[in-house]
Design an enzyme around this catalytic site. Sequence first.
Site, PDB file in Angstrom:
ATOM      1  N   GLY A   1       1.629   7.093   6.392  1.00  0.00           N
ATOM      2  CA  GLY A   1       1.974   5.586   6.573  1.00  0.00           C
ATOM      3  C   GLY A   1       3.253   5.460   7.060  1.00  0.00           C
ATOM      4  N   GLU A   2       4.204   5.939   7.990  1.00  0.00           N
ATOM      5  CA  GLU A   2       5.126   6.492   8.860  1.00  0.00           C
ATOM      6  C   GLU A   2       5.706   5.321   9.047  1.00  0.00           C
ATOM      7  OE1 GLU A   2       8.053   8.602  11.705  1.00  0.00           O
ATOM      8  OE2 GLU A   2       5.861   9.668  11.369  1.00  0.00           O
TER       9      GLU A   2
ATOM     10  N   GLU B   1      -5.735   9.426  10.671  1.00  0.00           N
ATOM     11  CA  GLU B   1      -4.460   8.195  10.555  1.00  0.00           C
ATOM     12  C   GLU B   1      -4.505   7.563  11.528  1.00  0.00           C
ATOM     13  OE1 GLU B   1      -1.764   5.653   7.625  1.00  0.00           O
ATOM     14  OE2 GLU B   1      -1.157   7.365   8.712  1.00  0.00           O
ATOM     15  N   ASN B   2      -4.075   8.556  12.983  1.00  0.00           N
ATOM     16  CA  ASN B   2      -2.934   7.693  13.872  1.00  0.00           C
ATOM     17  C   ASN B   2      -4.554   7.356  14.659  1.00  0.00           C
ATOM     18  OD1 ASN B   2      -0.804   7.094  14.866  1.00  0.00           O
ATOM     19  ND2 ASN B   2      -1.446   8.844  16.866  1.00  0.00           N
TER      20      ASN B   2
ATOM     21  N   GLN C   1       0.632  -1.386  -0.288  1.00  0.00           N
ATOM     22  CA  GLN C   1      -0.159   0.152  -0.317  1.00  0.00           C
ATOM     23  C   GLN C   1       1.232   1.254  -0.133  1.00  0.00           C
ATOM     24  OE1 GLN C   1      -2.506   0.704   3.497  1.00  0.00           O
ATOM     25  NE2 GLN C   1      -3.899   2.091   2.350  1.00  0.00           N
TER      26      GLN C   1
END
Length: 274
Positions: free
Chosen positions: A66-67, A100-101, A50
Site C-alpha cells: 500500500g505504498e 504485490e508489486n 482499503q
Amino acid sequence: MADLHDRHLENIVQLNLSDIRPNPYQPRKHFNQEKLEELAQSIAQHGVLQPIVVTSSVQGYYIVAGERRYRASQYVGLKTIPAIIKEMDDAHMRELAIIENLQREDLNPLEEAESYHQLMDALSLTQQQVAERLGKSRPYIANMLRLLQLPVKIRSLIQKGQLSGGHGRTLLALKNATLMEQYAQKVLDEAWSVRTLEAKIAEQQPQLKNKTSERLNSSKKRKPARIKQHEQQLATQYGTKVDVSTTGATGKITLEFYSEQDYRRLIQLLRKEK
C-alpha cells in the site's frame, strides 16, 4: 499469499503517517506522478477505502502493501491512515512486497524483471520455482530477466517508457554496449518498431544473423535426444538456460546468468552439489 488478502478477518487500526516508513525491500522505485495525484484526489474526497498492511519495526512501522495509498495520503495532508499490522520477518516482508508489486498492471518491463530477480535472490529460488509460484512459464521469466543485462542508459529508457521490453531484448543481439546505445537512439529518433529494429540489426550485421542461425540449426540437427533431456533437467535444477555441446567424448556445459546476483546464486547452487 491468502493471508495478505483476508483483510476482513484482521483488526484495522489508525496509524500516524509519521510513524510509517516505506518498505526497504520495495522493488518499485518510480511512481507515476499523475496517477498518484489522481489517487490523492480520490482519497481527499472519499478517504482511504482499503487499509495498508504494515509490520512493526524499531522506529515504528514498515509498509508491506500500500505504498501508493501512503504517498497519496501524505500528498493531501492526512495525519493518519487505516492499517492492518502483521508480524513477519524480513524474508516474508520482502516476498509480499514483491508479489504485490507484480500484481500491478502498470509495472514497466524493467521493474517486472527486477522483481523476478529480487524474488529469486531473497528466497534462493530458481527461475522454474519463480515461474511455478507466479503461474508463468520458465522461458517467460528467463526472457524478462535478460533485460537486466542491458547497459544502464538503455535500462533507464525502458524505465521511463521510452523503449519497450521488446526493443531491449532485440538490442541484446548486438552484444556491444556502444552499439546498443546507438541503435536505441535511432529507435527514439525515427520511432522504430521492434520489427523495424530487428530488420535494421539484421541488415547491418548479417554475419550475426547467419552465425546464430547456423548454431541453432546445427544444435537442432546434431544433438541427441539424451543430451536435450539432460539440458532440460539441468535447466530445471538450476533455474537458467543450459547448453550442452559435445565433440566426441568431450564437451562443455554452459549455464547462463543475468546479473552479478544471479551469478552468485548459481555458484552457491554448484557448491552445494559437492
